[in-house]
Each structure stands twice: as structure tokens, then as C-alpha cells.
Design an enzyme around this catalytic site. Structure first.
Site, PDB file in Angstrom:
ATOM      1  N   GLY A 225       0.875  -1.205   0.095  1.00 41.75           N
ATOM      2  CA  GLY A 225       0.032   0.163   0.006  1.00 41.75           C
ATOM      3  C   GLY A 225       0.616   1.340  -0.106  1.00 41.75           C
TER       4      GLY A 225
ATOM      5  N   CYS B  42     -26.468 -12.130 -20.596  1.00 48.17           N
ATOM      6  CA  CYS B  42     -26.252 -13.518 -20.080  1.00 48.17           C
ATOM      7  C   CYS B  42     -27.086 -13.644 -18.908  1.00 48.17           C
ATOM      8  CB  CYS B  42     -24.814 -13.536 -19.609  1.00 48.17           C
ATOM      9  SG  CYS B  42     -24.193 -12.684 -18.175  1.00 48.17           S
TER      10      CYS B  42
END
Lengths: 258, 360, 277
Positions: free
Chosen positions: C29, C241
Site C-alpha cells: 500500500g 447473460c
């Protein structure tokens, strides 16, 4: 006094070129005690406040601070993260200009809550409740919790700053002319409020002021500075009723005559 | 169903590029522009592209201008993207602009200076009237010749420095910074600042330099000297260990001399701002010099209040390749983020509407 | 491509970038400054992601590039072509087949594995920049882990709007230490960052920063105990879908308010549609 000092300074010296801002200053502050530092502008009282709080490094001397566990720390030898942590937890700083401390684009509640959040508080409802309670303690209508500070009067801003500072229950607060720039009637109300909160939460205060009336109202002890040096120190009533040093006598008499 | 899945990105890109190439050429009835014509006749554009592209190569700069259809920022980008692939053989020794073969040299702070004032090929005193004769192809009258000036032309700032009136340049910390190799760090040393300014967008330098003259970080500048001419570039190859002159480049150098009343840490004396640019580029060199000076505010103990005094602000935004990329990237698809914003706005509006429902 | 090294960057530059990546992996990070090179694509078009991909790509890698979750958006096409030309690596649109996936603004719906690396294109690596524009100051805030100001922003949103009003680039705490920008992915994707088996690398070319989330790292979206983070998606199913859990794009079908929703992840959608889902 038998309890160990909360803050102790020895031999503080600081020069700006030819001018001595601090010249061998020694100070002790006990838990829960309000100590006023008085003197004319240029006497070194603001430099002293900045050195005591670690914001300004002295040329010589040391400032000791005793943490809640009893351990002593040399303030100017502390690592920056530790000092910043101290400033947002066990210490507080009330500036003469509240705008220097408040976030003017953040609501009153957010301003008070910031120190709680910085200390790890993560419950929105609890933070908000605590902010509301502190608004009440500084005599601001809790209904104004979501208002921005920019719509507040000068006296309200200063009270909001006090709430933001005290919300984490610091044991030591530095105050720099907290009533400067306010009307006399507003000053009186603020002084009364500070006196009650400081007593209620047993907060030790280093209070810098040029106003002996402010010192008389808030402080148990007083330190008189001139030319960067302490010329007289003692219990407030004693010093103001029976000043020993000629400079203190001059200060006291000029106030009486005014 | 009206919706057709967006396919065929590859074909669309190819077609777009082909259309662009055709548009670049323009009307085929008009003769194509030769790179040599750009190099010779659009010299100021070539020099600006070399400066902002950080590469001294007149022919490649001219090629880039042609390829970019005269979009100078795009041309500088083309040059940069090429430059970054080139191997580095080393750094030159510091240029000796005092030994410049002077074409132009003026000082605004002395009526006359050793070596004299030399206007050179300037437009400063032309009347800005469109010259319709240029619509037709007509050779200009040849300019009169003069004898080259005798002796040296010392730099004006050096003359003042000899008297101790100018704050001497502070020594750098060894190897010069290179923003193209290492990321900038703040506070930025002066060498990094000068490099950033030298590559910076001319419009940005000009606007910010101008802002210092209007009170946003004023520095009381005087144009101590502007000189333009050819300077030798000398390198010392590691294998040889002695200096070799590898050629000449034309440069404009500006030294601003600034009033300075002294501060907490510095006595009163003149300070300087430095500008250097490829080719003949008074505006660029002067704007750079104004900014070099305003960015010294911190070191001189002056208050840092104006944008032009804030090195992080100036250097982070001076590069037009970075700026144009990030501004123009907004035209890339952002529909995923926008969709999340649309959903958020709908939620917020629903919440607000529910709150506004009258209580039954 | 003639005249250029494998994957465009020279080996010295790749080594420099790999060192930055290793440091980034070691400090999850944390933004590592690196000597970002000028690329032949504009800043803002993914120069950071491209440099990271170029530095980790090997001859046997299989590369997938998506933008907005789709393989066929123009910039994804452009970047895929760049690597096909400069590295000659095999490219794919199938998430499961790829060993390296470079992405802009999405995390694929298909779960990634330990054998994959996800490379994010990052326009603005500094999560604090809206609160504190000076990077000198924000670096100090990271160094001291002073993130109170970011929580104040969340507090203000809730007190004014009843909820946090950040819908993408939603800030996260990585490994309990660094406040980090997940790049402008929709907040919907944030939970996928947490304990992801794949290595996640973030490249910001213009801002010259690289950072990383190593596999199986704790990643928490900033929130309050009584206002927990919630990912949001359009309340609809994919018209192609039928997916009801995936992130959806809203497509306007006419100028009379007609609209439909389809999966933003084109590979996921095609896979489900092909399987007769």
C-alpha cells in the site's frame, strides 16, 4: 507540592540574531494547574509556549513531559510521530485565532469528531453523540452540529475550538491569548466557560496572555516575563496583590490606572 | 434490439489513423511541405519543440512538427518519446556562455557594457503589421554586414558579482539531478528546478512569470542581460579522459537581476534568476529566469505565498506532455465510474425523496 | 518490432522498475517513487500500467488487457497491440487463460488465482489529494499514519447525505497501515481487493509512483462500525447473460428513455452466454 510535575523546563534559551527570545527560563507545571505566562508583546511568552509544546526548538535547555504511565520524555528528543500523536491525544492547543485550528469547510460535528477519529473512534453514532455533548458543554446549541463554522460568531468559533481540543480529554492544554480579539462581554463568557471546564476535567494549562485580568480569573500561578527572562513567579493573588519586581509593579499599576 | 455490442475497436483505430494521415497531407494539389523547409523557415517553432521535447536536433524537431501538423505540444511529445529510447553517453562539461559567439546581447541595466549592446536579428522594434509581401515568394533584401566585435563580451552578472553586489550561486550537491531518470523530490534543489523549467511549457512559464510581475510573489526584476549565440558543447569521454568539442548549439541565456532587501537569514544584495533556452527564445528564457528567482524564495528566507514561489506547484504542472495527457485522457471511456456515480445519485435522490414524504 | 528491446523498455529501466515493485510488495500500500519513463503513449492512457507490465512480462506470459472491464474498448485494443508488437507475447481475452492482466477501472468478475498478476493503471495514486493537494504534506501524513482527515470526509458525507458519497476510487486501508487508492474501480469491486490470491500491482506513470497489494493481504474499505461499507451495483440483470451479481453498464437504446443493462466484464458475459446461462 508533592505530586511530580507534569511538565518541567530548565535553562531554555533561544535567540533571534541579537534578540534573546528566551534567556535561561525554568518552569514547572503540576497536574490540573493553570499557569499564566504574562508580559508585554516581545517579552518571549509566545516563544516560551512554542518551545514548551515542542513546536519550536530552543538553542539550549530541556523540556520534560511526564506521560500518563509516569514515564518522562524529553519533548525535543521525541520522534516526530510520537510528538504529533501526543499533540492529538494527551495535549491540546488553543490558538488565538480559531480559524488556525478549525477546518472551516467541515461541520461543527466533524471538527469535534476529527480528534476522536484520529484516535481510532469508528462508530459514527458514538462520535456524533460525543460531538453533540461537547457542543452543549461549550454552550453551543447541539442542533447546530451540522452547521459550518463559517456561519458562527467569533465567540462561538472560539468555543468550538475549545470543544475540538478537549474532546479527547487531554491532560495538558496550551492556550495562546484565547480571548484575544473578542469583545469584552464575549471574553467574560468564554473565560468563565474555560475556567469551569478546566476545573471539571482537571486539565493543566499553560496560558499565555498579556491581560492580567485573564490571568487573575483563570490561573493559580503566574509567571512574569520580560526580555525573554522570568522576572517573577508565584501564586497569582500574591504576585498581583504584592508584586516584588519593579517591572511587575509597573505592569500591575498600569492596569490599575487604565 | 437497438443495442449492438461495441466490437471492432481494432478496425476503427486503423481507419482513424488512415484518415488522419490523409488529412495531414491536405490538398494534394499544394506541394508537400519538406522537413528542410520547416527546419529553415519555422525556426522559432523548431526551437520551442526542441526545448519542450528536451532534445537538440533541428531535423527531428522539424519532422515532428510536420508529423504533428504544426501542433507543437504533440511535436514535443513525439520528440520526447523518441529521446527516451536513446542511450546516454554522458553529460557535457558546463557550457561556457561567457565564450558565446554573440549574435545578440543586450542589457537593460546599463546604458553600455563592455563589448557593447548588440541587437542581433530581433523583431523587438518591428511594427506588427502583416507583411503582405510574404504572400508572394520574394527574397528579402540582404542584411548589412558588420565587423565581429573585438575582444570578449563578459557576462553582465559577472561584472556585478565582482563587486560583491550579487548573491553568489550556491554550489550544487555533486551530480546534477535528472528528472527524466529519477522522480522529483521536494524541496527540489535548484538544478532540478532549472531542468524542470527548461523543459516546461512556454505558455505556462510565461503566465506564471507574468504573475510575479503583478504582485503574486513579486521579485523586482531587471533584465540584467540577454545574450544569444553559438556555444561549444564539450564532453570528456571516460575512455579518453580529455575534453573534446563535439559541436556548437545556439542558445539564449537570460540573467535577471532582482532587488532584494535582505531577510532574516540574508544580507541585502542583488539576487539573480537564470534562464536558458535552445535557439533564439527571449520570451522563454526571460520567463524561466523570473521563475527561477521566485522559486528561490524559500532559500532566501522570503515568505512562500504565491503559486510561482511554490516549487511543487510549478514543477508538477509545468510539463505540457504530462498536462496534455492527463487533460485529454478524460476523453477515454469512463463509463464504469460514471455508472457508479449515476447509481449513487439515484440512491441519494431516493433517500432525499423518502425523507421529504409527508408523514401520514 | 525492429530497433526496440523486448516489451519496449530497455533492461536497465526494467531492473529499476522491478526494484520499485519489490519494494512496493514489501511495504503493501505504500507508494514507491520511481523514475517513470516517457512512453510512446500519452500520460493518462496507462503509461504506469504499461511500464509495470513491460517490466514483469516474460516470453511465455499470456496477456489480457481490459478497459472498463472490456477487451474491445479502444484503449485496451491499443495497449494489447503495443505489447503484441513489442514483446510478441500471446494475448487473450479469457481471464482464466491470462498470466498477466492489465486493467483500467475494473477487477474481472472471474476469481483470480495465485498464478496471475493484475496490473492496474492509476491516474492518481494519492488517496488524500482532494483533502491535501501538496504531496510533500500528504507524504508526511502517510509517514505518521495521520488519516483522521479522511474519516472526517466520510463523517461529513453521512451527516449530510445519510451515506458515504464515494462511488469509485473508494479509499482502502492496506494491511492495516497505509491508506491507499484502489485506482478508479467502482466501489463494487473493492471487496475483491481483500485477500486476493493474485499479486496486485499499481502503476502511475505521470505521478511516478508504484504500489502493490501482495497476495492474501488484508484490504479494508474505510467505513464506520454503524455505517459499514456496502458495494453497489445497478438493480438489474444482464440483458445478454442474465447475470444478477456482476457489475453492469447501463446502455441507452433510444432517445425515449429506453435502456438496458449488460455486464461490464465482456469475457465473463460471453462465457456465461456461451455456456447457455
Amino acid at each position: 507540592m508533592s505530586a511530580p510535575a507534569l511538565l518541567a523546563a530548565r535553562g531554555l534559551s533561544l535567540r533571534y540574531g541579537a534578540i534573546a527570545a528566551l534567556d535561561g527560563v525554568a518552569i514547572d507545571l503540576w497536574p490540573g494547574e493553570v499557569l499564566a505566562v504574562v508580559g508585554e508583546s516581545g517579552s518571549g511568552k509566545t516563544s516560551l509556549l512554542n518551545v514548551l509544546s515542542g513546536r519550536l526548538r530552543p538553542d539550549a535547555g530541556v523540556v520534560w513531559y511526564r506521560d500518563p504511565t509516569g514515564a518522562l520524555h524529553d519533548v525535543h528528543a521525541m520522534a516526530a510521530p510520537a510528538l504529533r500523536l501526543l499533540h492529538r491525544s494527551d495535549w491540546g492547543f488553543v490558538h488565538q485565532d480559531p480559524r488556525a485550528n478549525l477546518r472551516m469547510g467541515v461541520s461543527a460535528g466533524g471538527n469535534i469528531g476529527e480528534r476522536l477519529m484520529a484516535a481510532g473512534a469508528r462508530h459514527y453514532g458514538a462520535i456524533r453523540a460525543e460531538a453533540g455533548a461537547w457542543l452543549e458543554r461549550v454552550e453551543i446549541d447541539p442542533a447546530r452540529i451540522d452547521d459550518l463554522p463559517r456561519v458562527f460568531s467569533g465567540g462561538m468559533l472560539q468555543r468550538l475550538q475549545v470543544a475540538r481540543t478537549l474532546v479527547t480529554h487531554p491532560r495538558l492544554v496550551f492556550m495562546d491569548e484565547p480571548t484575544g480579539g473578542l469583545d469584552v462581554s464575549v471574553q467574560a463568557r468564554l473565560l468563565d466557560l474555560i475556567r469551569r471546564l478546566v476545573a471539571r476535567y482537571a486539565i493543566a494549562v499553560v496560558l499565555v496572555t498579556h491581560d492580567l485580568a485573564v490571568a487573575r480569573l483563570l490561573a493559580q500561578r503566574i509567571v512574569v516575563m520580560r526580555g525573554g527572562a522570568v522576572v517573577e513567579t508565584g501564586l497569582t493573588d500574591q504576585v498581583l496583590e504584592d508584586p516584588q519586581h519593579p517591572y511587575t509593579q509597573l505592569l500591575v499599576s498600569s492596569v490599575l490606572q487604565a | 434490439m437497438a443495442y449492438v455490442a461495441v466490437k471492432g475497436g481494432e478496425r476503427a483505430i486503423d481507419a482513424a489513423h488512415a484518415w488522419r494521415a490523409e488529412a495531414r497531407r491536405g490538398d494534394p494539389a499544394v506541394p508537400a511541405l519538406a522537413v528542410a523547409q520547416i527546419e529553415n523557415q519555422l525556426g522559432r517553432a523548431v526551437e520551442r519543440v526542441m526545448a519542450e521535447g528536451s532534445l537538440h536536433d533541428r531535423e527531428l524537431a522539424a519532422l515532428a512538427i510536420r508529423q504533428a501538423e504544426g501542433d507543437l505540444i504533440e511535436a514535443a511529445f513525439l520528440l520526447r518519446a523518441y529521446r527516451t529510447t536513446l542511450p546516454r553517453f554522458g553529460a557535457s562539461v558546463p557550457l561556457d556562455t561567457g565564450a558565446m559567439a554573440i549574435r545578440r546581447r543586450i542589457s537593460a541595466i546599463f546604458k553600455d557594457v563592455p563589448g557593447g549592446q548588440v541587437l542581433g536579428p530581433t523583431t523587438d522594434y518591428t511594427h506588427r503589421l502583416l507583411d503582405f509581401a510574404l504572400l508572394a515568394e520574394r527574397a528579402p533584401d540582404s542584411a548589412p554586414l558588420a565587423e565581429a566585435a573585438e575582444g570578449t563580451m563578459p557576462r553582465v552578472a559577472d561584472l556585478l558579482a565582482a563587486e560583491g553586489l550579487i548573491r553568489p550561486d550556491q554550489p550544487g550537491s555533486g551530480e546534477p539531478s535528472d528528472l527524466t531518470r529519477a522522480p522529483p523530490a521536494y524541496p527540489a534543489p535548484r538544478d532540478a528546478r532549472l531542468q524542470g523549467l527548461a523543459r516546461g511549457d512556454e505558455g505556462f512559464l510565461l503566465g506564471l512569470g507574468y504573475s510575479t510581475q503583478r504582485g503574486y510573489g513579486g521579485s523586482h526584476p531587471f533584465a540584467g542581460e540577454i545574450r544569444m549565440g553559438a556555444v561549444s558543447v564539450v564532453i570528456v569521454p571516460d575512455e579518453l579522459g580529455f575534453p573534446i568539442d563535439i559541436g556548437e548549439i545556439v542558445l539564449t541565456e537570460c540573467q535577471m537581476v532582482n532587488q532584494f532587501a535582505g531577510s532574516k537569514t540574508e544580507p541585502a544584495r542583488f539576487t539573480t534568476g537564470y534562464g536558458l533556452a535552445f535557439g533564439q527564445a527571449d520570451r522563454r528564457a526571460m520567463a524561466m529566469a523570473l521563475l527561477d528567482r521566485s522559486l528561490q524564495a524559500g532559500e532566501l528566507g522570503e515568505d512562500v505565498t504565491a503559486p510561482a514561489q511554490n516549487a511543487e506547484f510549478v514543477l508538477s504542472h509545468a510539463d505540457n506532455i504530462e498536462a496534455t495527457g492527463f487533460v485529454e485522457h478524460l476523453k477515454l471511456p469512463h463509463y464504469v465510474d460514471f455508472q457508479s456515480e449515476v447509481e449513487a445519485v439515484r440512491r441519494l435522490r431516493a433517500t432525499a425523496a423518502a425523507a421529504a414524504e409527508p408523514v401520514a | 518490432m525492429n530497433g526496440y528491446n523486448f516489451a519496449y523498455l530497455d533492461e536497465q529501466t526494467k531492473r529499476m522498475i522491478r526494484r520499485a515493485i519489490l519494494k512496493a510488495v514489501a511495504i503493501p500500500g505504500h507508494q514507491v517513487p520511481f523514475g517513470s519513463r516517457e512512453m510512446p503513449l500519452p500520460y493518462g492512457w496507462g503509461t504506469g500500467g504499461i511500464q509495470v507490465t513491460a517490466s514483469i512480462l516474460g516470453a511465455n506470459d499470456v496477456l489480457k488487457v481490459i478497459d472498463q472491464g472490456a477487451d474491445d474498448t479502444t484503449n485496451a485494443v491499443s495497449i494489447r497491440r503495443f505489447f503484441a508488437a513489442t514483446a510478441g507475447v500471446r494475448t487473450t481475452t479469457r481471464t482464466a487463460e491470462a498470466s498477466v492482466i492489465q486493467t483500467r477501472h475494473r477487477i474481472p468478475e472471474t476469481k483470480l488465482t495465485e498464478r496471475q498478476i493484475l496490473v492496474y493503471q492509476v491516474p492518481q495514486p494519492e488517496p488524500l489529494y482532494r483533502l491535501e493537494p501538496s504531496r510533500t504534506e500528504s507524504r508526511r501524513m502517510h509517514g505518521l499514519a495521520e488519516y483522521g482527515a479522511m474519516h472526517v470526509k466520510l463523517y461529513e458525507d453521512i451527516s449530510r447525505l445519510g451515506q458515504v458519497a464515494i462511488s469509485y476510487d473508494y479509499p482502502v486501508m492496506v494491511n492495516g497501515r497505509y491508506l491507499t487508492s484502489p485506482s478508479p474501480i467502482p466501489a463494487f469491486d473493492n471487496p475483491k481487493l481483500h485477500l486476493m490470491p493474485a499479486l496486485q500491482l499499481f502503476g502511475a506513470g505521470r505521478e511516478k509512483r508504484i504500489y502493490a497489494i501482495p497476495p492474501y493481504t488484508d484490504v479494508r474499505s474505510l467505513d464506520f462500525e454503524d455505517h459499514p461499507f456496502r458495494p453497489h451495483r445497478a438493480r438489474a440483470v444482464c440483458a445478454i447473460c442474465g447475470a444478477d451479481q456482476s457489475y453492469l453498464d447501463e446502455v441507452l437504446t433510444d432517445d425515449r428513455g429506453g435502456r438496458m443493462f449488460v455486464c461490464s466484464d465482456t469475457d465473463y458475459c460471453a462465457g456465461r452466454a456461451g455456456a447457455g446461462a
